[in-house]
Design an enzyme around this catalytic site. Structure first.
Site, PDB file in Angstrom:
ATOM      1  N   CYS A   1       0.838  -1.194   0.000  1.00 15.75           N
ATOM      2  CA  CYS A   1       0.000   0.000   0.000  1.00 15.75           C
ATOM      3  C   CYS A   1       0.876   1.247   0.000  1.00 15.75           C
ATOM      4  CB  CYS A   1      -0.957   0.013   1.191  1.00 15.75           C
ATOM      5  SG  CYS A   1      -0.144   0.318   2.771  1.00 15.75           S
TER       6      CYS A   1
ATOM      7  N   ASP B   1       4.153  32.487 -29.248  1.00 13.17           N
ATOM      8  CA  ASP B   1       5.161  33.086 -30.117  1.00 13.17           C
ATOM      9  C   ASP B   1       4.635  32.961 -31.546  1.00 13.17           C
ATOM     10  OD1 ASP B   1       7.748  33.921 -31.177  1.00 13.17           O
ATOM     11  OD2 ASP B   1       8.011  31.805 -31.686  1.00 13.17           O
TER      12      ASP B   1
ATOM     13  N   ASP C   1      12.799  32.164 -27.402  1.00 15.08           N
ATOM     14  CA  ASP C   1      11.698  32.380 -26.460  1.00 15.08           C
ATOM     15  C   ASP C   1      12.058  31.944 -25.048  1.00 15.08           C
ATOM     16  OD1 ASP C   1       9.880  33.251 -28.498  1.00 15.08           O
ATOM     17  OD2 ASP C   1       9.703  31.171 -29.113  1.00 15.08           O
TER      18      ASP C   1
END
Length: 725
Positions: free
Chosen positions: A12, A418, A619
């Site tokens: 678990c 852009d 960019d």
């Protein structure tokens, strides 16, 4: 150093947290994260203070098994064997539990069970086998957890079933009342059933990674000492020569030495049309050779290939926690002790108040409390959704860096594109030609192409591409940086460039001034062509909007309800023309790379959550400044490991798909967390008050985890509305 280990033995998410806590305490460890659905441990550590062997030993001390460097094929085989063992144990548990549960089940139908099924000795034997032989792993796992100061689901199952079992032993040998062996046996059987279903669902959740791995080639035709022989891809080395036949997957990254073909690179570029390849061109592993035969030099193998980098990014994203998971971690850490306390209170509630003096009723209802509680459902809520969501996103060409980036992307309200190379193809085309003298339009274009063929400028290449006949040779080519080019074509002096160059050379352009002005207002670039000191004509070019750009913008504005803006260093006229064509009203033009970052910051100061979509080159400042930076490009020519989100392909619609998957995944996480919390909030009091029997509690507990994983699997059908994938 970063190392990724495969973990076995976890039952678990509390097991995962125990490993994380244990490894985090080692000297030199910066981060330690366990992905429970993927069964992987990722550790960043100082190799001067710690070794891989020490980490493996610490995991073993915690009670689990860690391995490193196993092939995916070996892991699949090992997990297949584990699944087979799970099946056998579940089948045996069902066979042994049915006789115990038969009196209860038949009685519910109004049918009397055979007398021998009520025998205390038979029930004791069958119940003991199920409790200790089949359910022994819960005792072992509980010991491991408690030894390390942790409490997990196994502890709850062990306490609950032990209480019911030992109460049944006492009743069976000291009274004539019916024992409760069926309760403990059914709990164990139902937990095993739930775990089997949960693991099966988790394997489906990891399908995306397996699909990516399935794209890789298994063998390569390598040329050594002039002889071609087949070897495993793992045996290839950089510098090897390898042959690729029609229809085969390319085994590694490399450069073609001889031959030609067309290669299907859809998974890298999103482009369904095969790409022509000749000697000198790059090829990439896992892409498909469609028809030709070629030989290439291997330049990248194993983890150095583009495909391996993509798989690594997806795996790392699936292993990173989202901020929304913090709540689940906090609750899970306190959950098991809280449930044990509730069970103790339940014993007191029934023994002293609801059923005074009836210890059997008190223990049975406390058992139901212990069994019905499920920390796994809460722990699985976030990682399983991220596992499936990021995997589905990868199929659509979206690589999220991690859960935090996915969560931030889900909250953006403004998308900034852009222009060049993002909304447009970045490859200008000739749109208009003006003849100013005796030449025809075609002759002006041919004259310009003769000279521009010797230039590598994108505008020059566009002019050459526009000519459909043989281009004459040029001489004395000279590049005039920032202005144009000059040279001789058929013995005539030719000059090509901007208006400023013509003015500098005293060439009269007045006859084309109005035409040039109109084209400039349309966002086109005008190039002037002069021959022998006289203006011959002018050529207008413009970068082309990608065919799907307008669709992407419309979808974002109308379906996703986000604002869309255009941010570019190009002229206002060029930006305006592209913006109008794409359907964008908010346009920021003539902005420098540094100015782009400032523009993003200004939007953020206005309270907007901004995603910047760019080609990842000039960019970079804006991508870094945005809340989420999306770098667009083919998987072969971008830095896949950098940026918040990588968009594989040149289709602007992929950016919209990224937002769709981010929102769907975060919504799925919240659904899972709500239902997991609601389940425990409702189920624990119901069990404490006697509305749930231990067997029904076991069934509910098993199904809670399965339902969380099942809900996460719905993400496999999300997205793809734009890309039709």
């Amino acid at each position: 150093m970063k190392a990724v280990f495969d973990i076995e033995g976890m039952f678990c998410t509390n097991c995962a947290r125990a490993i994380e806590n244990s490894i985090s305490e080692l000297p030199g460890v910066q981060t330690a994260t366990v992905n429970f659905p993927l069964k992987k441990l990722t550790v960043e550590f100082d190799e001067q203070q710690l070794s891989v062997e020490q980490i493996i030993a610490e995991v073993a001390d915690t009670g689990y098994t860690a391995t490193i460097g196993q092939s995916q094929e070996d892991l699949e085989k090992m997990r297949a064997r584990s699944e087979e063992r799970e099946k056998i144990r579940l089948a045996v548990a069902v066979i042994l539990t049915l006789p115990l549960a038969a009196p209860m089940l038949l009685g519910a139908l109004g049918v009397a069970a055979p007398a021998y099924l009520h025998g205390a000795m038979l029930q004791f034997v069958l119940g003991s086998i199920v409790q200790f032989a089949i359910g022994g792993e819960f005792y072992i796992d509980s010991y491991k957890a408690l030894r390390n100061g942790n409490a997990n689901m196994s502890v709850l199952v062990m306490l609950g079933t032990s209480a019911a079992y030992f109460l049944s032993v006492y009743i069976a040998f000291t009274s004539h009342n019916m024992p409760y062996f069926e309760s403990s046996a059914m709990i164990i059987t139902l937990v095993l059933l739930g775990r089997y279903m949960e693991h099966s669902s988790q394997r489906r959740a990891g399908d995306a990674i397996r699909k990516l791995i399935g794209l890789t080639a298994k063998y390569a035709h390598v040329l050594r000492d002039g002889v071609e022989k087949d070897v495993l891809v793992e045996e290839l080395a950089s510098g090897d020569l390898a042959a690729v036949r029609p229809g085969e997957k390319i085994p590694a990254d490399g450069v073609i030495e001889s031959g030609f073909s067309a290669v299907d690179e859809a998974f890298l570029s999103g482009e369904s049309v095969p790409v022509d390849k000749v000697a000198g061109d790059k090829v990439f592993g896992s892409t498909i050779n469609t028809f030709g035969h070629f030989i290439f030099t291997v330049t990248g193998v194993g983890s150095e290939t583009v495909m391996a980098r993509i798989i690594r990014v997806v795996e790392e994203a699936q292993g990173k926690k989202a901020p929304v998971q913090r709540l689940a971690d906090v609750i899970s850490a306190k959950f098991v002790p809280g449930v044990v306390l509730t069970a103790v209170l339940t014993v007191g509630l029934w023994y002293f108040w609801l059923a005074p003096g009836n210890i059997a009723a008190a223990i049975i209802h406390a058992t139901a409390v212990l069994v019905v509680a499920c920390p796994c459902a809460l722990g699985l809520a976030t990682p399983t959704s991220i596992l499936v969501g990021t995997g589905r996103a990868a199929e659509l060409g979206v690589l999220f860096k991690g859960g935090a980036e996915l969560e931030r992307a889900a909250g953006v309200d403004t998308v900034v594109f852009d222009k060049t190379g993002t909304l447009t193809a970045g490859r200008p085309k000739v749109t208009d030609v003006f003849s100013a003298g005796q030449m025809t339009d075609a002759e002006v274009l041919l004259l310009a192409a003769a000279l521009e063929r010797m230039s590598e400028h994108p505008l020059a290449q566009a002019i050459v591409a526009a000519v459909d006949r043989e281009i004459p040779a040029a001489e004395n080519f000279r590049n005039l940086p920032g202005a144009g080019v000059s040279g001789l074509v058929a013995g005539r002096a030719v000059l090509i460039g901007k208006a400023a160059l013509m003015q500098e050379e005293e060439i009269n352009t007045s006859m084309v001034a109005r035409w040039a002005k109109e084209r400039g207002e349309e966002g086109k670039t005008v190039i002037f062509v002069a021959c022998e000191g006289e203006l011959a004509g002018a050529i207008a070019l413009r970068d082309q909007l990608r065919p799907t750009a307008a669709e992407a913008v419309t979808y974002m504005k109308e379906k996703l309800q986000v604002g869309v803006a255009l941010l570019t260093g190009d002229s206002a006229a060029a930006a305006g023309a592209i913006g109008r064509e794409a359907g964008i009203e908010d346009i920021m033009a003539e902005v420098s790379p540094d100015g782009k970052a400032a523009a993003i910051e200004e939007l953020k100061q206005q309270g907007k959550k901004v995603v910047m979509v760019g080609d990842g080159v000039n960019d970079a400042p804006a991508l870094a400044a945005a809340d989420i930076g999306m770098a667009m490009g083919s998987g072969s020519d971008i830095a896949i490991e950098t940026g918040d989100v990588t968009l594989i392909g040149e289709d602007p619609r992929i950016a919209a798909e990224a937002l769709v998957m981010a929102r769907a995944t975060l919504r799925n996480i919240r659904q899972n967390m709500f239902w997991a919390l609601f389940y425990n909030t409702a189920a624990i009091p119901a069990a404490a008050l006697g509305y749930l029997s231990p067997a029904l509690a076991g069934f509910c507990m098993a199904m809670s985890s399965v339902s969380v994983v099942g809900n996460a699997l719905r993400l496999k059908g999300k997205g793809g509305l734009l890309l039709k994938k």
